[in-house]
Scaffold this active site. Structure first.
Site, PDB file in Angstrom:
ATOM      1  N   LYS A 130       0.872  -1.194   0.000  1.00 47.54           N
ATOM      2  CA  LYS A 130       0.000   0.000   0.000  1.00 47.54           C
ATOM      3  C   LYS A 130       0.895   1.226   0.000  1.00 47.54           C
ATOM      4  O   LYS A 130       2.006   1.189   0.521  1.00 47.54           O
ATOM      5  CB  LYS A 130      -0.860   0.022   1.266  1.00 47.54           C
ATOM      6  CG  LYS A 130      -2.107   0.863   1.123  1.00 47.54           C
ATOM      7  CD  LYS A 130      -3.224   0.034   0.525  1.00 47.54           C
ATOM      8  CE  LYS A 130      -4.467   0.833   0.264  1.00 47.54           C
ATOM      9  NZ  LYS A 130      -5.593  -0.062  -0.107  1.00 47.54           N
ATOM     10  N   ASP A 170      -7.053   4.275  -4.409  1.00 49.33           N
ATOM     11  CA  ASP A 170      -7.682   4.138  -3.077  1.00 49.33           C
ATOM     12  C   ASP A 170      -8.289   5.518  -2.781  1.00 49.33           C
ATOM     13  O   ASP A 170      -8.529   6.293  -3.727  1.00 49.33           O
ATOM     14  CB  ASP A 170      -6.648   3.702  -2.022  1.00 49.33           C
ATOM     15  CG  ASP A 170      -7.296   3.215  -0.719  1.00 49.33           C
ATOM     16  OD1 ASP A 170      -7.776   2.079  -0.672  1.00 49.33           O
ATOM     17  OD2 ASP A 170      -7.350   3.999   0.251  1.00 49.33           O
TER      18      ASP A 170
END
Ligand code: NDP
Ligand code: 2IT
Length: 451
Positions: A130, A170
């Site tokens: 991430k 995201d």
């Protein structure tokens, strides 16, 4: 060596806290997984001896870097960027990029940790990662966002690649940002390759990727309901968020004959007792993606809807709830209120939106509860399919990808039931997702020895 000679859960968590001071979100995510994994490992010496969970809870690496950019008034601005490469045992690191002022190393470490189990659950060969930055896209011009994305990629490009680490979107990162970042990667490397997913259809993006997370969260809910002989049709749903995941979750609930009552953003929520139908959802998509406005404007546009400033939607009576905004947006009291209002099922479009105490409320009440790492895995799953299409230099049609998404969500649901059925008919989907996700990664790591 006997299993009992190894550290217990409490000692393990003490170590995690000591090594990650102040990283509350990361500690929370590890705790939630460790509870189930320690139970699962109680008769499995090999995982203890190889320190598998300890190793998964220590990212392979965390890259942190400065991101300088110039705003429209010629001020020099400095942000911090990160890429957390958590684990690549079963495939290249894979996971989104988040641009939001609340981004910290702790937030990205929790997300990369969760992603490792989520990606494993999809059955596709993807490791967990991430990234992001404490950049606030709100109120920024397109040129400012472009300059920021270019600067961010000017450092990130050296750490990623189609067989190394494949980022995606995201919070705060959608089609526009992916386009700017892909353009900069291509310019810096002189390579056209599938290094990012969530790309535009014109340049290698996959059909169904924009819809996949929200649709997938509803398919997961549908599978949970079906397992109990129930269905989405005729049920009311409360949804938080108004971004990519929330709007597509609302769309699929509506298509399946449910009625969506709420949407929200960080300013508050709107309640529309008439239901947020497709036309209204399209209006919200335009508001968010084109006008870049606020959800409060919905109540000005549609008669009968009310805006509740500074509040979250969990007090609204409903059959189903889909948290689709951000982490820790649904606490113990809000979980209690959902249960006492008759909510029968919760499916998390967001990552870790429910606090540990809130999750306990759902489990104690034995209502259906699908945790994010299972329920929202449809997004990264279709990202995995985008990687396959890019490698093969072909693109599959919408119908085929839609079928693949429904099959993938059904498969994830089955894995959760396999490991989470407590024997008396209730499925603990958290436990099921944690164990099924862990097992594949753990067994791959055992095969590699100590690396
Ligand atoms: P978007 O940026 O498209 O939308 C985010 C939404 O959540 C906005 O409505 C935003 O409101 C709201 N929000 C963000 N931060 C907060 C906050 N601190 N408090 C209240 N509301 C907040 O993001 P996505 O829809 O892509 O992501 C939503 C969630 O889904 C995240 O948890 C993400 O990790 C998760 N997810 C996303 C996937 C994807 O494919 N995009 C895949 C799997 C999970 P505002 O505009 O006011 O900030
Ligand atoms: O949390 C997530 O799964 C995502 N943001 C999507 C990740 C991806 O690589 O598609």
């Amino acid at each position: 060596m006997a299993v009992s000679d190894h550290v217990d859960l409490a000692t393990f968590m003490e170590g995690v806290k000591k090594r990650n001071p102040g990283q509350t979100e990361f500690i929370q995510a590890v705790h939630e997984v460790a509870q189930d994994i320690f139970e699962f490992m109680s008769d499995k010496v090999e995982y203890h001896e190889a320190q598998i969970l300890r190793r998964i809870a220590e990212p392979d690496r965390v890259v942190s870097f400065r991101v300088c950019w110039e705003d429209d008034n010629h001020n020099i601005r400095v942000q911090r960027g990160w890429r957390v490469q958590n684990n690549n045992a079963i495939g290249p690191y894979k996971g989104g990029i988040r641009f939001h002022p609340s981004v910290t190393e702790s937030v990205l470490k929790f997300l990369a940790f969760e992603q490792t189990f989520k990606n494993s659950l999809t059955g596709l060969p993807m490791g967990g990662g991430k990234g992001g930055a404490n950049f606030n896209p709100r109120g920024k011009s397109d040129s400012e966002v472009m300059r920021f994305c270019q600067s961010f990629m000017s450092e990130l490009y050296r750490h990623i690649g189609p067989n190394t680490d494949v980022p995606a979107g995201d919070i705060g990162v959608g089609g526009r940002e992916i386009g700017y970042m892909f353009g900069q990667y291509k310019r810096l490397t002189n390579r056209w390759e599938g290094v990012l997913t969530g790309k535009g259809q014109e340049y290698g993006g996959s059909q169904m990727r924009p819809e996949a997370t929200g649709y997938g969260a509803v398919y997961f809910l549908q599978n949970m309901l079906k397992h109990q002989g129930n269905d989405v049709e005729g049920q009311s749903a409360v949804i938080s968020g108004s971004g990519n995941v929330a709007t597509h979750a609302a769309e699929k609930i509506t298509q399946l004959g449910g009625k969506v009552l709420t949407m929200s953003d960080s300013g508050g929520f709107i309640h529309d007792p008439d239901g947020i139908d497709q036309e209204k959802i399209d209006w919200v998509k335009h508001l968010k993606n084109v006008k870049r406005g606020r959800i409060s404007e919905y109540a000005d546009e549609f008669k009968g809807a009310t805006y509740h400033e500074g509040e979250r939607p969990w007090g609204v009576e409903c059959d189903l709830a889909l948290p689709c905004a951000t982490q820790n947006e649904l606490n113990e009291d809000e979980a209690k209120s959902l249960v006492s209002n008759g909510c029968k099922g919760v499916s998390e479009g967001a990552n870790m939106p429910t606090t540990l105490e809130g999750v306990k409320v759902f489990h104690d009440a034995k209502i259906l509860y699908g945790p994010g790492k299972a329920a929202n895995a449809g997004g990264v799953a279709v990202s995995g399919l985008e990687m396959s299409q890019n490698s093969e230099r072909i693109s599959w049609n919408q119908e085929r990808l839609g079928d693949m998404l429904t099959d993938l969500m059904e498969g994830i649901h089955e894995k959760c039931v396999e490991y989470g059925d407590d024997g008396d008919g209730y499925v603990d989907y958290v436990k099921g997702a944690n164990i099924a996700g862990f097992k594949k990664v753990a067994d791959a790591m055992l095969a590699f020895g100590v690396v």
